[in-house]
Design a protein around this motif. Sequence first.
Motif, mmCIF file in Angstrom:
data_model
loop_
_atom_site.group_PDB
_atom_site.id
_atom_site.type_symbol
_atom_site.label_atom_id
_atom_site.label_comp_id
_atom_site.label_asym_id
_atom_site.label_seq_id
_atom_site.Cartn_x
_atom_site.Cartn_y
_atom_site.Cartn_z
ATOM 1 N N HIS A 204 -22.466 21.565 41.326
ATOM 2 C CA HIS A 204 -21.406 21.706 42.321
ATOM 3 C C HIS A 204 -20.046 21.360 41.740
ATOM 4 C CE1 HIS A 204 -20.890 17.324 42.900
ATOM 5 N NE2 HIS A 204 -22.211 17.245 42.789
ATOM 6 N N ALA A 205 -19.012 21.770 42.453
ATOM 7 C CA ALA A 205 -17.641 21.479 42.046
ATOM 8 C C ALA A 205 -17.304 20.020 42.318
ATOM 9 C CB ALA A 205 -16.669 22.395 42.787
ATOM 10 N N ARG A 206 -16.250 19.540 41.671
ATOM 11 C CA ARG A 206 -15.809 18.167 41.907
ATOM 12 C C ARG A 206 -14.984 18.061 43.186
ATOM 13 N NH1 ARG A 206 -15.505 13.851 38.537
ATOM 14 N NH2 ARG A 206 -15.916 15.159 36.712
ATOM 15 N N GLU A 207 -14.147 19.063 43.454
ATOM 16 C CA GLU A 207 -13.264 19.039 44.612
ATOM 17 C C GLU A 207 -13.703 20.073 45.647
ATOM 18 O OE1 GLU A 207 -11.058 16.758 44.848
ATOM 19 O OE2 GLU A 207 -11.084 16.033 42.772
ATOM 20 N N TYR A 208 -13.353 19.806 46.895
ATOM 21 C CA TYR A 208 -13.685 20.708 47.990
ATOM 22 C C TYR A 208 -12.799 21.961 47.972
ATOM 23 C CZ TYR A 208 -16.599 17.258 50.446
ATOM 24 O OH TYR A 208 -17.587 16.375 50.811
ATOM 25 N N THR A 209 -13.373 23.080 48.379
ATOM 26 C CA THR A 209 -12.604 24.247 48.806
ATOM 27 C C THR A 209 -12.387 24.093 50.301
ATOM 28 O OG1 THR A 209 -13.568 25.676 47.112
ATOM 29 C CG2 THR A 209 -12.596 26.758 49.043
ATOM 30 N N SER A 210 -11.156 24.198 50.785
ATOM 31 C CA SER A 210 -10.891 23.904 52.198
ATOM 32 C C SER A 210 -9.890 24.870 52.804
ATOM 33 C CB SER A 210 -10.389 22.465 52.364
ATOM 34 O OG SER A 210 -9.161 22.278 51.697
ATOM 35 N N PHE A 211 -10.046 25.095 54.114
ATOM 36 C CA PHE A 211 -9.124 25.877 54.928
ATOM 37 C C PHE A 211 -8.768 25.037 56.151
ATOM 38 C CE2 PHE A 211 -11.306 28.959 52.392
ATOM 39 C CZ PHE A 211 -10.407 29.997 52.187
ATOM 40 N N THR A 212 -7.476 24.895 56.446
ATOM 41 C CA THR A 212 -7.030 24.086 57.578
ATOM 42 C C THR A 212 -6.267 24.949 58.570
ATOM 43 O OG1 THR A 212 -6.891 22.084 56.219
ATOM 44 C CG2 THR A 212 -5.644 22.092 58.287
ATOM 45 N N TYR A 213 -6.593 24.777 59.855
ATOM 46 C CA TYR A 213 -5.944 25.523 60.931
ATOM 47 C C TYR A 213 -5.297 24.525 61.891
ATOM 48 C CZ TYR A 213 -9.144 29.001 59.071
ATOM 49 O OH TYR A 213 -9.828 29.830 58.227
ATOM 50 N N GLY A 214 -4.102 24.850 62.347
ATOM 51 C CA GLY A 214 -3.398 24.007 63.306
ATOM 52 C C GLY A 214 -2.535 24.858 64.203
ATOM 53 N N ILE A 215 -1.782 24.208 65.095
ATOM 54 C CA ILE A 215 -0.907 24.948 65.997
ATOM 55 C C ILE A 215 0.345 25.369 65.247
ATOM 56 C CG2 ILE A 215 -1.769 23.769 68.039
ATOM 57 C CD1 ILE A 215 0.783 22.084 67.991
ATOM 58 N N GLY A 243 -11.951 36.792 62.698
ATOM 59 C CA GLY A 243 -12.035 37.539 61.441
ATOM 60 C C GLY A 243 -11.289 36.886 60.304
ATOM 61 N N MET A 244 -11.138 35.543 60.340
ATOM 62 C CA MET A 244 -10.503 34.838 59.230
ATOM 63 C C MET A 244 -11.394 34.952 57.993
ATOM 64 S SD MET A 244 -7.899 33.758 60.978
ATOM 65 C CE MET A 244 -7.104 32.531 59.974
ATOM 66 N N GLN A 245 -10.786 35.202 56.831
ATOM 67 C CA GLN A 245 -11.553 35.430 55.613
ATOM 68 C C GLN A 245 -11.690 34.137 54.794
ATOM 69 O OE1 GLN A 245 -13.006 38.661 54.883
ATOM 70 N NE2 GLN A 245 -12.441 38.649 57.053
ATOM 71 N N MET A 246 -12.924 33.782 54.480
ATOM 72 C CA MET A 246 -13.210 32.633 53.628
ATOM 73 C C MET A 246 -14.077 33.100 52.472
ATOM 74 S SD MET A 246 -13.992 29.491 56.271
ATOM 75 C CE MET A 246 -12.779 28.984 57.502
ATOM 76 N N ALA A 247 -13.617 32.868 51.245
ATOM 77 C CA ALA A 247 -14.329 33.332 50.054
ATOM 78 C C ALA A 247 -15.078 32.179 49.405
ATOM 79 C CB ALA A 247 -13.358 33.954 49.062
ATOM 80 N N VAL A 248 -16.383 32.341 49.246
ATOM 81 C CA VAL A 248 -17.200 31.380 48.505
ATOM 82 C C VAL A 248 -17.283 31.865 47.065
ATOM 83 C CG1 VAL A 248 -19.504 30.375 48.280
ATOM 84 C CG2 VAL A 248 -18.504 30.712 50.551
ATOM 85 N N GLN A 249 -16.770 31.063 46.129
ATOM 86 C CA GLN A 249 -16.691 31.472 44.739
ATOM 87 C C GLN A 249 -17.989 31.235 43.972
ATOM 88 O OE1 GLN A 249 -14.027 33.070 43.695
ATOM 89 N NE2 GLN A 249 -12.884 32.719 45.597
ATOM 90 N N GLY A 250 -18.811 30.276 44.421
ATOM 91 C CA GLY A 250 -20.059 30.002 43.726
ATOM 92 C C GLY A 250 -21.109 31.069 43.981
ATOM 93 N N ASP A 251 -22.272 30.923 43.339
ATOM 94 C CA ASP A 251 -23.359 31.898 43.537
ATOM 95 C C ASP A 251 -24.497 31.322 44.379
ATOM 96 O OD1 ASP A 251 -24.463 30.141 41.710
ATOM 97 O OD2 ASP A 251 -24.468 31.568 40.035
ATOM 98 N N VAL A 252 -24.201 30.253 45.138
ATOM 99 C CA VAL A 252 -25.173 29.619 46.024
ATOM 100 C C VAL A 252 -24.538 29.506 47.410
ATOM 101 C CG1 VAL A 252 -26.415 27.469 46.506
ATOM 102 C CG2 VAL A 252 -26.255 28.313 44.157
ATOM 103 N N PRO A 253 -25.295 29.763 48.497
ATOM 104 C CA PRO A 253 -24.748 29.583 49.847
ATOM 105 C C PRO A 253 -24.176 28.177 50.036
ATOM 106 C CG PRO A 253 -26.841 30.734 49.961
ATOM 107 C CD PRO A 253 -26.680 30.299 48.537
ATOM 108 N N ALA A 254 -23.074 28.082 50.787
ATOM 109 C CA ALA A 254 -22.329 26.827 50.926
ATOM 110 C C ALA A 254 -22.416 26.305 52.356
ATOM 111 C CB ALA A 254 -20.871 27.031 50.525
#
Length: 352
Positions: A204-215, A243-254
């Motif tokens: 696994h990666a060391r850091e998180y991949t993240s998406f943040t939503y707010g007002i 329909g927000m797009q989130m890309a998983v870069q690894g080859d394993v489900p996240a």
Amino acid sequence: MATLIAGGSPSLTITDTIDGGGPADEFVDTLDGNGPTGPDFPTTPPVIVREDTRRIWLESMDGSLVVPLNVDVDRILKAGATGLQLPPLDVVTIKTPGMPGSSLQEVNVGEREVFLPLKFASDTSHVEFMGKLTELRGLIAPMWDLVDIGDTGTFRLGVSSVNGERLLDVTYKDGWTGEHGGSAGGARFENFGLTLLAVDPFFHAREYTSFTYGIADGEVFLSSTDDNVWPRSISASVTIGNGMQMAVQGDVPAWVEVLVDGPATIAELSFPGTKMVMTSAVADGQELVLVTDPRRRSARLGGQVAWPYISPTSTFAPLRPGMNSVNVQLGSAGADTSMTVRWLEKWLSAFG
């Protein structure tokens, strides 16, 4: 020497060398036919530099202690390491009378075992050599009685290559039982192997991949702070993103983690297999943390169990490798409301 017809008068002949020069131009040529001014044909094959970018080390879970391997002659990873490519599989089949072979029922990924053959040594002193062993022992043999249910390891195997850095959470299983004398070890060296177990078989990666939503700006309704001066706008307090797009870069489900920061009245997240619905409001200054990974699934608010905040009809599934379409709904009661969706990228192998 060869006699060639030059194409002139019938009586004109030219005695030529290999390169085609005339009798007055005795060129000494190499096999490439480039003449005296051309580049020489190489007498030895060119040396091709083949750089191996792969690196391996051991580190503590928090990264504060790192034991490098193959950086110097004191900590050597010898030939014969195993378990760094694909994890083992448990293939379940069913046989049908009269049918050749069988049918696949399911394929499960098993635990991963990694074997590292090592040599630790010191060219300086016995004291330095013993210090290196003590450092390694302190890393791989912590207080095992402090392991909690859901933990994935007690230390990490780290790797890097042209494909980036990856970590594998592991626990020491066997191998370093101690052998002295002869080729096994002496006053300044010791050969031994470490068998490590990874209950989560993926790197696994060391850091998180993240998406943040707010007002968005202008969505604060009847704010009581000086940060939002009059005239204040009246607009929808619900952020909806379909329909927000989130890309998983690894080859394993996240498997994702969802963080809702208050003040929030509602929060929903959905994608194929997942529909997370928050049923109770999160107050200003509080954070609801939902972990969907089955190995350590939990919902907490301020460190306390908070499953009553999550609808019992909620369902969970991982994001798939590649692009995912995600729907987000967030009810806002103030300027600091947000929802963060994050995960650790994972890979099947150390370097691939």
